[in-house]
Every structure is written in C-alpha cells, then in structure tokens.
Design a protein around this motif. Structure first.
Motif, PDB file in Angstrom:
ATOM      1  N   ILE A 143       0.834  -1.203   0.000  1.00 50.79           N
ATOM      2  CA  ILE A 143       0.000   0.000   0.000  1.00 50.79           C
ATOM      3  C   ILE A 143       0.870   1.254   0.000  1.00 50.79           C
ATOM      4  O   ILE A 143       0.629   2.202  -0.763  1.00 50.79           O
ATOM      5  N   GLU A 144       1.890   1.255   0.830  1.00 50.20           N
ATOM      6  CA  GLU A 144       2.781   2.409   0.932  1.00 50.20           C
ATOM      7  C   GLU A 144       3.468   2.692  -0.400  1.00 50.20           C
ATOM      8  O   GLU A 144       3.630   3.846  -0.801  1.00 50.20           O
ATOM      9  N   ALA A 145       3.842   1.633  -1.112  1.00 50.28           N
ATOM     10  CA  ALA A 145       4.590   1.799  -2.357  1.00 50.28           C
ATOM     11  C   ALA A 145       3.695   2.109  -3.559  1.00 50.28           C
ATOM     12  O   ALA A 145       4.120   2.808  -4.484  1.00 50.28           O
ATOM     13  N   GLU A 146       2.450   1.603  -3.556  1.00 51.72           N
ATOM     14  CA  GLU A 146       1.659   1.627  -4.788  1.00 51.72           C
ATOM     15  C   GLU A 146       0.373   2.449  -4.740  1.00 51.72           C
ATOM     16  O   GLU A 146      -0.149   2.831  -5.792  1.00 51.72           O
ATOM     17  N   MET A 147      -0.170   2.724  -3.558  1.00 50.99           N
ATOM     18  CA  MET A 147      -1.502   3.336  -3.504  1.00 50.99           C
ATOM     19  C   MET A 147      -1.546   4.743  -4.089  1.00 50.99           C
ATOM     20  O   MET A 147      -2.503   5.115  -4.767  1.00 50.99           O
ATOM     21  N   LYS A 148      -0.533   5.523  -3.852  1.00 52.07           N
ATOM     22  CA  LYS A 148      -0.535   6.933  -4.274  1.00 52.07           C
ATOM     23  C   LYS A 148      -0.817   7.087  -5.766  1.00 52.07           C
ATOM     24  O   LYS A 148      -1.578   7.969  -6.180  1.00 52.07           O
ATOM     25  N   ASP A 149      -0.215   6.224  -6.587  1.00 50.45           N
ATOM     26  CA  ASP A 149      -0.328   6.357  -8.044  1.00 50.45           C
ATOM     27  C   ASP A 149      -1.268   5.337  -8.665  1.00 50.45           C
ATOM     28  O   ASP A 149      -1.326   5.215  -9.894  1.00 50.45           O
ATOM     29  N   ALA A 150      -2.011   4.609  -7.854  1.00 47.78           N
ATOM     30  CA  ALA A 150      -2.920   3.584  -8.379  1.00 47.78           C
ATOM     31  C   ALA A 150      -4.140   4.234  -9.037  1.00 47.78           C
ATOM     32  O   ALA A 150      -4.584   5.306  -8.626  1.00 47.78           O
ATOM     33  N   PRO A 151      -4.714   3.593 -10.090  1.00 53.82           N
ATOM     34  CA  PRO A 151      -5.965   4.084 -10.681  1.00 53.82           C
ATOM     35  C   PRO A 151      -7.075   4.134  -9.634  1.00 53.82           C
ATOM     36  O   PRO A 151      -7.014   3.437  -8.610  1.00 53.82           O
ATOM     37  N   ASP A 152      -8.099   4.916  -9.906  1.00 51.18           N
ATOM     38  CA  ASP A 152      -9.111   5.254  -8.897  1.00 51.18           C
ATOM     39  C   ASP A 152      -9.695   4.067  -8.143  1.00 51.18           C
ATOM     40  O   ASP A 152      -9.706   4.049  -6.908  1.00 51.18           O
ATOM     41  N   ARG A 153     -10.223   3.068  -8.863  1.00 50.29           N
ATOM     42  CA  ARG A 153     -10.910   1.974  -8.178  1.00 50.29           C
ATOM     43  C   ARG A 153      -9.930   1.146  -7.343  1.00 50.29           C
ATOM     44  O   ARG A 153     -10.251   0.720  -6.238  1.00 50.29           O
ATOM     45  N   LEU A 154      -8.739   0.930  -7.881  1.00 52.65           N
ATOM     46  CA  LEU A 154      -7.725   0.194  -7.137  1.00 52.65           C
ATOM     47  C   LEU A 154      -7.257   1.007  -5.930  1.00 52.65           C
ATOM     48  O   LEU A 154      -7.089   0.471  -4.828  1.00 52.65           O
ATOM     49  N   GLN A 155      -7.079   2.297  -6.121  1.00 52.93           N
ATOM     50  CA  GLN A 155      -6.668   3.162  -5.019  1.00 52.93           C
ATOM     51  C   GLN A 155      -7.702   3.147  -3.898  1.00 52.93           C
ATOM     52  O   GLN A 155      -7.365   3.051  -2.717  1.00 52.93           O
ATOM     53  N   TRP A 156      -8.975   3.201  -4.270  1.00 50.89           N
ATOM     54  CA  TRP A 156     -10.048   3.189  -3.277  1.00 50.89           C
ATOM     55  C   TRP A 156     -10.010   1.900  -2.474  1.00 50.89           C
ATOM     56  O   TRP A 156     -10.139   1.902  -1.242  1.00 50.89           O
ATOM     57  N   ALA A 157      -9.826   0.768  -3.163  1.00 49.76           N
ATOM     58  CA  ALA A 157      -9.806  -0.535  -2.495  1.00 49.76           C
ATOM     59  C   ALA A 157      -8.594  -0.680  -1.576  1.00 49.76           C
ATOM     60  O   ALA A 157      -8.692  -1.207  -0.460  1.00 49.76           O
ATOM     61  N   MET A 158      -7.446  -0.204  -2.023  1.00 48.29           N
ATOM     62  CA  MET A 158      -6.242  -0.265  -1.198  1.00 48.29           C
ATOM     63  C   MET A 158      -6.391   0.635   0.027  1.00 48.29           C
ATOM     64  O   MET A 158      -5.971   0.290   1.138  1.00 48.29           O
ATOM     65  N   ASN A 159      -7.004   1.789  -0.163  1.00 47.57           N
ATOM     66  CA  ASN A 159      -7.209   2.720   0.949  1.00 47.57           C
ATOM     67  C   ASN A 159      -8.141   2.117   1.996  1.00 47.57           C
ATOM     68  O   ASN A 159      -7.926   2.278   3.203  1.00 47.57           O
TER      69      ASN A 159
END
Length: 214
Positions: A143-159
């Motif tokens: 999460i720390e490495a990838e969430m910031k630049d993830a596409p919206d739906r993936l970012q939401w799920a990781m968050n």
C-alpha cells in the motif's frame, strides 16, 4: 427483461450514469423483484448472459453464490462493465463462494487494476474477519509503495484495506495512520455531514473512537 424495461426511470438513470452505471432501475424496486423471484440459478445465468446492467444486478440477487466455479467467477468479474455490477458480484457472490480465497490471491496480483481492486476488496474482508495467515506488514508495504499512483478503483480498495488494518489491528495502527498522512490519498474527498471521511487517518480515528465509546 420486459418487466425490467418497465421499471426504467429516466431520473434514476441520470443519477446512476453519474456513477458509471448504465441502467435506470430503482434498486429498491429491483430488490423487490428479486424477493418475489427468490433463488433461481438458471434464470440468474440467463440474465447475466444478456449483458444488460439491470439484468445482471438482478441475477446477482437471485443466484446461488456457492454454485459458481472459480473460472466462471473470474470470467464474470472481467465482464462486469459497471461499478455496481462489479461491487455486487464481489460482495454478494464471490465472498460467499468456496473459491474466494483462491480468487483473492490471483486477483490481487492481476495487471488489470479493476480486477486487482476486487482482490483488495477480498483482502479487506479477511483483514476484518479472518486475518490469520495474512502478512499485514507486507500488505502495508505494498500500500505504501503503490496506492498513491494507483488508478481510482484500485486506489479506493487499497485505501479501504489500509483503514481496516488500522481499525482492527492496534499493533499496526500507528503505521497505517502514518502512511495515510504521508500519501494524503482521498484527503479532500467530499464527505456529507455526519458521514465518515474516507481519508484513512480520519476514518481510523473515528471508528476506533466509536468502538471505545461503546
């Protein structure tokens, strides 16, 4: 299909289309129809094959979640064109299917960010209900490495997963809060009065406060 067409409401369609869902059926009316039909697996499969969003939502309400094979669910997820169909498939069907854990592992590593978001949704479920065997520190690393630049739906799920780790696992709470503060993901997301912000540090703080107040 004729009955679903009769439930079409232009106002409902306008609202749904703002969220990427191409149907105009009020969900309360859809659920009432599903309640009347009860469980019908063959009908559910037929409705799914129409590729119509309202029909697919109805299919997910009347199907038998445990009756689907692993590859069938994988194909259905990749065919789920709209956010609501995707969410209902994961929450109402996959989570209740015996292949859920196998799919969670496969989907989380998928190159398609929408498919990967389903894997993260299943991971969040495990963080909350069955964390044994999960490496929470490793999840926080990803999460720390990838969430910031993830596409919206993936970012939401990781968050969501980040917040759930912080809420349910006190030993990881400080780190989860720190990651959220540093990445600032969903920091300015518009939140209605009385609702909890999806910004992970605020989300964690509020839910932990409520639990402690009980």
């Amino acid at each position: 299909m004729a009955e679903l067409a009769g439930l079409e409401d232009p106002k409902a369609r306008a609202v749904n289309e703002k969220h990427g869902d191409d149907h105009g059926v009020n969900l309360s009316k859809l659920r009432a129809l599903a309640k009347r039909l009860k469980t019908q697996q063959d009908l559910a499969r037929g409705l799914w094959e129409t590729d119509d969003t309202a029909a697919r939502l109805l299919a997910l309400l009347i199907c038998r979640p445990k009756a689907f094979e692993r590859d069938e669910l994988d194909a259905m997820l990749r065919e789920a064109r709209t956010p609501k169909v995707h969410d209902w498939l994961v929450n109402y069907v996959v989570k209740k299917n015996p292949h859920a854990e196998e799919l969670r592992a496969a989907w989380s590593a998928d190159e398609n960010p929408v498919v990967a978001s389903a894997g993260w949704a299943l991971t969040t479920e495990r963080v909350e209900k069955k964390p044994e065997g999960l490496n929470l520190s490793a999840l926080l690393d990803i999460i720390e490495a990838e969430m910031k630049d993830a596409p919206d739906r993936l970012q939401w799920a990781m968050n969501h997963c980040l917040a759930q780790i912080g809420i349910d696992h006190a030993e990881h709470r400080t780190r989860a809060m720190d990651i959220g503060e540093r990445l600032q993901v969903l920091r300015d997301y518009p939140t209605s009065p009385g609702c909890t912000s999806p910004f992970a540090p605020d989300w964690i703080t509020e839910i932990v406060r409520r639990r402690q107040a009980r």
